[in-house]
Write a protein that holds these residues in place. Structure first.
Motif, PDB file in Angstrom:
ATOM      1  N   UNK A   1     -15.732  57.133 -91.701  1.00 43.22           N
ATOM      2  CA  UNK A   1     -15.678  58.554 -91.366  1.00 43.22           C
ATOM      3  C   UNK A   1     -15.902  59.500 -92.532  1.00 43.22           C
ATOM      4  N   UNK A   2     -16.089  58.969 -93.729  1.00 43.76           N
ATOM      5  CA  UNK A   2     -16.243  59.819 -94.924  1.00 43.76           C
ATOM      6  C   UNK A   2     -17.683  59.707 -95.420  1.00 43.76           C
ATOM      7  N   UNK A   3     -18.252  60.857 -95.844  1.00 41.99           N
ATOM      8  CA  UNK A   3     -19.591  60.807 -96.444  1.00 41.99           C
ATOM      9  C   UNK A   3     -19.460  60.663 -97.945  1.00 41.99           C
ATOM     10  N   UNK A   4     -19.747  59.463 -98.498  1.00 39.93           N
ATOM     11  CA  UNK A   4     -19.629  59.315 -99.947  1.00 39.93           C
ATOM     12  C   UNK A   4     -20.717  60.112-100.656  1.00 39.93           C
ATOM     13  N   UNK A   5     -20.399  60.596-101.854  1.00 34.43           N
ATOM     14  CA  UNK A   5     -21.369  61.385-102.622  1.00 34.43           C
ATOM     15  C   UNK A   5     -21.659  60.703-103.944  1.00 34.43           C
ATOM     16  N   UNK A   6     -21.328  61.393-105.059  1.00 34.53           N
ATOM     17  CA  UNK A   6     -21.654  60.850-106.381  1.00 34.53           C
ATOM     18  C   UNK A   6     -20.936  59.528-106.668  1.00 34.53           C
ATOM     19  N   UNK A   7     -19.880  59.232-105.882  1.00 33.78           N
ATOM     20  CA  UNK A   7     -19.165  57.959-106.108  1.00 33.78           C
ATOM     21  C   UNK A   7     -20.130  56.781-106.065  1.00 33.78           C
ATOM     22  N   UNK A   8     -21.189  56.913-105.264  1.00 33.42           N
ATOM     23  CA  UNK A   8     -22.103  55.773-105.106  1.00 33.42           C
ATOM     24  C   UNK A   8     -22.931  55.511-106.368  1.00 33.42           C
ATOM     25  N   UNK A   9     -22.894  56.465-107.304  1.00 36.71           N
ATOM     26  CA  UNK A   9     -23.593  56.253-108.583  1.00 36.71           C
ATOM     27  C   UNK A   9     -22.598  56.065-109.723  1.00 36.71           C
ATOM     28  N   UNK A  10     -21.321  55.847-109.404  1.00 35.47           N
ATOM     29  CA  UNK A  10     -20.314  55.700-110.464  1.00 35.47           C
ATOM     30  C   UNK A  10     -20.586  54.417-111.254  1.00 35.47           C
ATOM     31  N   UNK A  11     -20.154  54.374-112.534  1.00 31.78           N
ATOM     32  CA  UNK A  11     -20.373  53.169-113.340  1.00 31.78           C
ATOM     33  C   UNK A  11     -19.779  51.920-112.683  1.00 31.78           C
ATOM     34  N   UNK A  12     -18.655  52.076-111.963  1.00 27.67           N
ATOM     35  CA  UNK A  12     -18.002  50.919-111.328  1.00 27.67           C
ATOM     36  C   UNK A  12     -18.904  50.350-110.229  1.00 27.67           C
ATOM     37  N   UNK A  13     -19.464  51.258-109.424  1.00 31.13           N
ATOM     38  CA  UNK A  13     -20.345  50.806-108.336  1.00 31.13           C
ATOM     39  C   UNK A  13     -21.620  50.206-108.926  1.00 31.13           C
ATOM     40  N   UNK A  14     -22.197  50.880-109.920  1.00 29.39           N
ATOM     41  CA  UNK A  14     -23.445  50.395-110.526  1.00 29.39           C
ATOM     42  C   UNK A  14     -23.228  48.999-111.125  1.00 29.39           C
ATOM     43  N   UNK A  15     -22.052  48.793-111.762  1.00 31.14           N
ATOM     44  CA  UNK A  15     -21.788  47.497-112.407  1.00 31.14           C
ATOM     45  C   UNK A  15     -21.627  46.379-111.380  1.00 31.14           C
ATOM     46  N   UNK A  16     -21.144  46.722-110.184  1.00 32.55           N
ATOM     47  CA  UNK A  16     -20.793  45.673-109.215  1.00 32.55           C
ATOM     48  C   UNK A  16     -21.859  45.444-108.144  1.00 32.55           C
ATOM     49  N   UNK A  17     -22.807  46.383-107.981  1.00 29.66           N
ATOM     50  CA  UNK A  17     -23.651  46.335-106.780  1.00 29.66           C
ATOM     51  C   UNK A  17     -24.594  45.124-106.746  1.00 29.66           C
ATOM     52  N   UNK A  18     -25.140  44.729-107.896  1.00 28.50           N
ATOM     53  CA  UNK A  18     -26.091  43.602-107.874  1.00 28.50           C
ATOM     54  C   UNK A  18     -25.386  42.333-107.401  1.00 28.50           C
ATOM     55  N   UNK A  19     -24.114  42.190-107.790  1.00 29.87           N
ATOM     56  CA  UNK A  19     -23.324  41.030-107.364  1.00 29.87           C
ATOM     57  C   UNK A  19     -23.032  41.112-105.857  1.00 29.87           C
ATOM     58  N   UNK A  20     -22.618  42.290-105.410  1.00 34.69           N
ATOM     59  CA  UNK A  20     -22.343  42.464-103.974  1.00 34.69           C
ATOM     60  C   UNK A  20     -23.581  42.118-103.149  1.00 34.69           C
ATOM     61  N   UNK A  21     -24.748  42.504-103.683  1.00 39.82           N
ATOM     62  CA  UNK A  21     -25.999  42.322-102.934  1.00 39.82           C
ATOM     63  C   UNK A  21     -26.432  40.861-102.859  1.00 39.82           C
ATOM     64  N   UNK A  22     -25.710  39.955-103.548  1.00 31.62           N
ATOM     65  CA  UNK A  22     -26.037  38.533-103.422  1.00 31.62           C
ATOM     66  C   UNK A  22     -25.299  37.893-102.232  1.00 31.62           C
TER      67      UNK A  22
END
Ligand code: DC
Length: 222
Positions: A72-93
């Motif tokens: 129910x929430x529209x995420x904004x800049x959080x999706x470009x946070x260093x934490x998300x950037x560091x973890x996304x390639x792993x999540x995408x596996x």
């Protein structure tokens, strides 16, 4: 409904180009990376062991295009946070995550004419896309764009500091490309029938024009 797939490595300008191309031809832009980032953001909040199937992910057409909501929430800049950037390639596996994102993308593809950007759009998600573009640029140029985007190539930095920042960013991008390219499921790879555009020497307008030209070739049979 039709799909134009724009795949390629990180920071090649896929999302910016795809958004502009979609606006030019009156289609809808969808960034698949945004969905992987959203799942990553949700997992960081709920713990890595949480089941992403529990997440309420919706894509709704708003005035600015497809809008993503997570629980129910529209995420904004959080999706470009260093934490998300560091973890996304792993999540995408994760096969479960790829399956979830793939289902959302295909559902959108049934409802809208899409210009969809990502890593495996033309190879796996929409193998029947009407046009597949593989957009690349050399790593140093991609690093420069990423740093400008993040506003960290600041005017105050010395030439040596700027060069160091560029090298570090290029190394980080290359590491992410390697992870995206070497993973077992849906790796980043150019579809055999994709047209490749290297936009290292092109600005955004020129990159958009290059893709529009391919669209004309494809649809006008030039
Ligand atoms: O395009 P982006 O930087 O927002 O993508 C974020 C991450 O998501 C990137 O590390 C690779 C992954 N991704 C993917 O595995 N498959 C896609 N179709 C799109 C993105």
């Amino acid at each position: 409904m039709g799909v134009i797939a724009i795949d390629g490595p990180a920071a090649a300008g896929k999302s910016s180009v795809a958004r502009r191309v979609a606006a030019e031809i009156g289609w809808t832009h969808l960034s698949s990376g945004m969905l992987y980032r959203a799942v990553t953001w949700w997992l960081l909040k709920h713990g890595a062991g949480a089941d992403p199937g529990q997440m309420e992910l919706h894509l709704n057409l708003g005035p600015g295009g497809l809008e993503l909501t997570v629980d129910g929430v529209r995420p904004g800049p959080e999706l470009s946070s260093p934490e998300v950037v560091a973890a996304v390639a792993e999540t995408a596996t994760s096969p479960a995550v790829r399956d979830l994102v793939g289902r959302h993308l295909r559902e959108a593809g049934r409802k809208f004419n899409l210009v969809c950007d990502g890593r495996d759009i033309g190879t796996t998600v929409f193998p029947d896309a009407v046009l597949k573009v593989f957009l690349t640029a050399d790593p140093r140029e991609r690093a420069r764009r990423r740093l400008i985007q993040a506003d960290t190539l600041g005017g105050g930095a010395s030439p040596v500091e700027r060069d160091q920042a560029l090298r570090a960013q290029a190394a980080e991008l290359e590491a992410r490309d390697r992870r995206d390219s070497l993973r077992a499921i849906s790796p980043l790879t150019r579809a055999e029938d994709a047209v490749e555009i290297d936009n290292s020497g092109l600005n955004l307008d020129e990159s958009v024009a290059a893709v529009l030209e391919k669209i004309e070739d494809r649809f006008l049979g030039a």
